[in-house]
Motif scaffolding. Structure first.
Motif, PDB file in Angstrom:
ATOM      1  N   LEU A 288       0.863  -1.186   0.000  1.00  0.00           N
ATOM      2  CA  LEU A 288       0.000   0.000   0.000  1.00  0.00           C
ATOM      3  C   LEU A 288       0.899   1.235   0.000  1.00  0.00           C
ATOM      4  CD1 LEU A 288      -2.997   0.814   0.137  1.00  0.00           C
ATOM      5  CD2 LEU A 288      -2.754   0.917   2.625  1.00  0.00           C
ATOM      6  N   TYR A 289       0.728   2.111  -0.985  1.00  0.00           N
ATOM      7  CA  TYR A 289       1.580   3.298  -1.064  1.00  0.00           C
ATOM      8  C   TYR A 289       0.724   4.480  -1.520  1.00  0.00           C
ATOM      9  CZ  TYR A 289       5.512   6.287  -2.370  1.00  0.00           C
ATOM     10  OH  TYR A 289       6.407   7.325  -2.478  1.00  0.00           O
ATOM     11  N   GLU A 290       0.676   5.499  -0.715  1.00  0.00           N
ATOM     12  CA  GLU A 290      -0.126   6.693  -1.002  1.00  0.00           C
ATOM     13  C   GLU A 290      -1.526   6.297  -1.464  1.00  0.00           C
ATOM     14  OE1 GLU A 290       2.368   8.962  -3.595  1.00  0.00           O
ATOM     15  OE2 GLU A 290       3.571   9.728  -1.921  1.00  0.00           O
ATOM     16  N   GLN A 291      -2.142   5.469  -0.692  1.00  0.00           N
ATOM     17  CA  GLN A 291      -3.528   5.006  -0.874  1.00  0.00           C
ATOM     18  C   GLN A 291      -3.776   4.184  -2.130  1.00  0.00           C
ATOM     19  OE1 GLN A 291      -5.799   8.573  -0.351  1.00  0.00           O
ATOM     20  NE2 GLN A 291      -5.617   8.432   1.864  1.00  0.00           N
ATOM     21  N   SER A 292      -2.715   3.694  -2.749  1.00  0.00           N
ATOM     22  CA  SER A 292      -2.955   2.753  -3.863  1.00  0.00           C
ATOM     23  C   SER A 292      -2.108   1.492  -3.651  1.00  0.00           C
ATOM     24  CB  SER A 292      -2.656   3.402  -5.215  1.00  0.00           C
ATOM     25  OG  SER A 292      -1.324   3.789  -5.230  1.00  0.00           O
ATOM     26  N   HIS A 293      -2.576   0.399  -4.262  1.00  0.00           N
ATOM     27  CA  HIS A 293      -1.853  -0.869  -4.122  1.00  0.00           C
ATOM     28  C   HIS A 293      -0.865  -1.009  -5.273  1.00  0.00           C
ATOM     29  CE1 HIS A 293      -4.130  -2.629  -0.835  1.00  0.00           C
ATOM     30  NE2 HIS A 293      -5.159  -1.959  -1.318  1.00  0.00           N
ATOM     31  N   LEU A 294       0.380  -1.175  -4.936  1.00  0.00           N
ATOM     32  CA  LEU A 294       1.399  -1.341  -5.982  1.00  0.00           C
ATOM     33  C   LEU A 294       1.797  -2.809  -6.054  1.00  0.00           C
ATOM     34  CD1 LEU A 294       3.801   1.616  -5.113  1.00  0.00           C
ATOM     35  CD2 LEU A 294       1.891   1.621  -6.723  1.00  0.00           C
ATOM     36  N   GLU A 295       1.982  -3.294  -7.272  1.00  0.00           N
ATOM     37  CA  GLU A 295       2.390  -4.694  -7.415  1.00  0.00           C
ATOM     38  C   GLU A 295       3.922  -4.788  -7.491  1.00  0.00           C
ATOM     39  OE1 GLU A 295       1.453  -6.842 -11.026  1.00  0.00           O
ATOM     40  OE2 GLU A 295       1.249  -8.707  -9.875  1.00  0.00           O
ATOM     41  N   ILE A 296       4.461  -5.647  -6.662  1.00  0.00           N
ATOM     42  CA  ILE A 296       5.908  -5.893  -6.668  1.00  0.00           C
ATOM     43  C   ILE A 296       6.090  -7.322  -7.168  1.00  0.00           C
ATOM     44  CG2 ILE A 296       8.042  -5.859  -5.293  1.00  0.00           C
ATOM     45  CD1 ILE A 296       6.444  -3.245  -4.993  1.00  0.00           C
ATOM     46  N   ALA A 314       9.594  -3.306  -9.361  1.00  0.00           N
ATOM     47  CA  ALA A 314       8.701  -2.459  -8.568  1.00  0.00           C
ATOM     48  C   ALA A 314       8.637  -1.093  -9.248  1.00  0.00           C
ATOM     49  CB  ALA A 314       9.253  -2.325  -7.153  1.00  0.00           C
ATOM     50  N   PRO A 315       7.539  -0.366  -9.080  1.00  0.00           N
ATOM     51  CA  PRO A 315       7.466   0.959  -9.700  1.00  0.00           C
ATOM     52  C   PRO A 315       8.630   1.835  -9.204  1.00  0.00           C
ATOM     53  CG  PRO A 315       5.330   0.311  -8.816  1.00  0.00           C
ATOM     54  CD  PRO A 315       6.316  -0.700  -8.342  1.00  0.00           C
ATOM     55  N   ASP A 316       9.255   2.555 -10.136  1.00  0.00           N
ATOM     56  CA  ASP A 316      10.427   3.385  -9.795  1.00  0.00           C
ATOM     57  C   ASP A 316      10.134   4.400  -8.693  1.00  0.00           C
ATOM     58  OD1 ASP A 316      12.074   2.102 -11.481  1.00  0.00           O
ATOM     59  OD2 ASP A 316      11.997   3.609 -13.080  1.00  0.00           O
ATOM     60  N   HIS A 317       8.897   4.940  -8.695  1.00  0.00           N
ATOM     61  CA  HIS A 317       8.601   5.966  -7.690  1.00  0.00           C
ATOM     62  C   HIS A 317       8.473   5.364  -6.280  1.00  0.00           C
ATOM     63  CE1 HIS A 317       4.520   4.576  -8.674  1.00  0.00           C
ATOM     64  NE2 HIS A 317       4.156   5.019  -7.487  1.00  0.00           N
ATOM     65  N   TRP A 318       8.321   4.041  -6.223  1.00  0.00           N
ATOM     66  CA  TRP A 318       8.280   3.391  -4.904  1.00  0.00           C
ATOM     67  C   TRP A 318       9.700   3.031  -4.453  1.00  0.00           C
ATOM     68  CZ3 TRP A 318       9.024  -1.683  -2.783  1.00  0.00           C
ATOM     69  CH2 TRP A 318       8.539  -1.813  -1.471  1.00  0.00           C
ATOM     70  N   LEU A 319      10.428   2.390  -5.353  1.00  0.00           N
ATOM     71  CA  LEU A 319      11.821   2.032  -5.036  1.00  0.00           C
ATOM     72  C   LEU A 319      12.667   2.251  -6.292  1.00  0.00           C
ATOM     73  CD1 LEU A 319      13.232   0.814  -2.475  1.00  0.00           C
ATOM     74  CD2 LEU A 319      13.163  -1.381  -3.643  1.00  0.00           C
ATOM     75  N   PRO A 320      13.568   3.224  -6.255  1.00  0.00           N
ATOM     76  CA  PRO A 320      14.355   3.537  -7.456  1.00  0.00           C
ATOM     77  C   PRO A 320      15.140   2.331  -7.966  1.00  0.00           C
ATOM     78  CG  PRO A 320      14.733   5.145  -5.720  1.00  0.00           C
ATOM     79  CD  PRO A 320      13.928   4.056  -5.118  1.00  0.00           C
ATOM     80  N   LEU A 321      15.351   2.345  -9.282  1.00  0.00           N
ATOM     81  CA  LEU A 321      16.015   1.230  -9.964  1.00  0.00           C
ATOM     82  C   LEU A 321      17.362   0.869  -9.331  1.00  0.00           C
ATOM     83  CD1 LEU A 321      16.087  -0.747 -12.376  1.00  0.00           C
ATOM     84  CD2 LEU A 321      17.163   1.068 -13.697  1.00  0.00           C
TER      85      LEU A 321
END
Ligand SMILES: Nc1ncnc2c1ncn2[C@@H]1O[C@H](COP(=O)(O)OP(=O)(O)OP(=O)(O)O)[C@@H](O)[C@H]1O
Length: 373
Positions: A288-296, A314-321
């Motif tokens: 859960l990140y900023e009220q949305s579910h991100l898939e890792i 993982a999305p770059d804005h969650w964890l940078p490459l």
């Protein structure tokens, strides 16, 4: 009748080094029935290895009875993550053993008898051994409906497995070992042999799950002792040998020189987990990140028990490459194993980013990866 085995005689018998004492000759000539005094799965598997490696079985077949404290025993070419619930086993203190023979995964406890038939390669005959067990069952309870199948299982009432078979064939000698369910904890058996892990791909041998039943449920007089004695009597009659069951201690180096190192080897990470055929895991989870579910997504290739390829998406804005790359490369080469997670934690702590926010995401990922093991 149970006889503690004289160390000297056993060694003489097994290694064929000297002419045994006069009263012993008959037994030596035709065969022998042994029973382990140990309930340790590694020690008992080591006896099988030892006899297989050292014995000259020409004309001297051996039947070996052994029972273990609760353990899960996988076949030589199996993947433990695919076959059992390693987390539950860890919680319950259940041992995991990889045997030298092929085949599927079985659960052992003191209500399960293991029977190992050692012969020369020429005389190796699984159906003959199963027929012998059937005769023994018929002798103690003629009402039982038990049949041997083409897969060398024994089925009770046409549908319940009471025995599974596996074997190892060497250059000159061979053994056939099978289980016999007498009073095993069936609920535990089925929960332990259920894998919770998802997304595993491998060419490892897969087990063939069956409905199982205990013989004791059919007849309360069919205890392990009664069944072992019945099989010993049939075996002795068939081979025309003394029906006494000789007790052996699998840690006795005088009896079995070098056996303790065999038992040790069977307990190593290299053997139990390292021998798992190459496999991959393709799994994902949500955060859960900023009220949305991100898939890792996590992709792992595991070879010889170690992580060979690790790819965390993982999305770059969650964890940078660059952080993901750091995590990926720090995991390469580590042991993929539930008992090695402390070591893994240390590796991950060493490489963990200092930034507070990244640190917590890193921790989430590490916990998830450890959860897959
Ligand atoms: N102690 C046991 N005795 C008999 N059956 C068992 C025992 N423990 C588990 N089982 C059942 O046997 C299944 C595994 O059977 P499988 O045929 O794959 O292996 P196997 O009997 O060891 O050897 P093989 O593959 O050589 O027949 C388990 O999933 C379970 O249903």
């Amino acid at each position: 009748m149970l006889i503690p085995f004289s160390m000297k005689n056993c060694f003489q018998l097994l290694c064929n080094h000297q002419v045994p004492a006069a009263g012993f000759k008959q037994t030596v000539k035709n065969g022998l029935i042994l029973q382990s005094v140990s309930n340790d799965v590694y020690q008992n598997l080591a006896v099988e290895d030892w006899i297989h490696d050292h014995m000259n079985l020409e004309g001297k077949p051996i039947l070996f009875f052994w029972r273990n404290s609760p353990s899960v025993v996988i076949g030589r070419h199996q993947n433990p993550w695919q076959e059992c619930n390693l987390n539950l086993m860890r919680e319950e203190g259940i041992k995991l053993a990889r045997r030298r023979s092929g085949g599927g995964t079985v659960y052992h406890d003191m209500g399960n008898i293991n029977l190992t038939f050692f012969t020369t390669k020429k005389k190796y005959d699984r159906m003959e051994n199963l027929k012998l067990i059937l005769r023994a069952l018929n002798a103690v309870q003629p009402q039982l409906d038990v049949q041997a199948t083409k897969r060398f299982d024994l089925l009770l009432d046409g549908q319940f497995k009471i025995s599974g078979t596996a074997s190892k064939i060497g250059r000159t000698t061979a053994y056939h070992h099978c289980t016999l369910l007498c009073s095993t904890d069936g609920t535990f058996l089925s929960s332990l042999l259920k894998s919770p892990y998802q997304g595993i791909r491998s060419n490892a041998t897969a087990s063939i799950p069956s409905l199982v039943k205990n013989l004791l449920e059919k007849d309360p007089t069919l205890t392990c002792e009664v069944l072992m004695n019945a099989v010993a009597t049939e075996y002795a009659a068939y081979h025309q040998i003394d029906h006494h069951i000789h007790l052996i201690n699998p840690t006795d180096e005088t009896l079995f020189p070098g056996i303790n190192s065999k038992a040790k080897e069977l307990q190593t990470w290299e053997w139990i987990y390292g021998k798992t055929p190459k496999f991959s895991i393709n799994t994902s989870f949500h955060v859960l990140y900023e009220q949305s579910h991100l898939e890792i997504k996590v992709f792992l290739d595991i070879k010889n028990g170690r992580i060979e390829i690790c790819n965390i998406e993982a999305p770059d804005h969650w964890l940078p490459l660059e952080i993901r790359d750091k995590l990926n490369s720090s995991l390469i080469g580590s042991k993929f194993c539930p008992t090695e997670t402390t070591m893994l934690t240390n590796i991950l702590l060493r490489t963990c980013p200092q930034d507070h926010k990244l640190h917590s995401k890193w921790n989430i990922l590490c916990e998830k990866i450890k959860g897959i093991m």
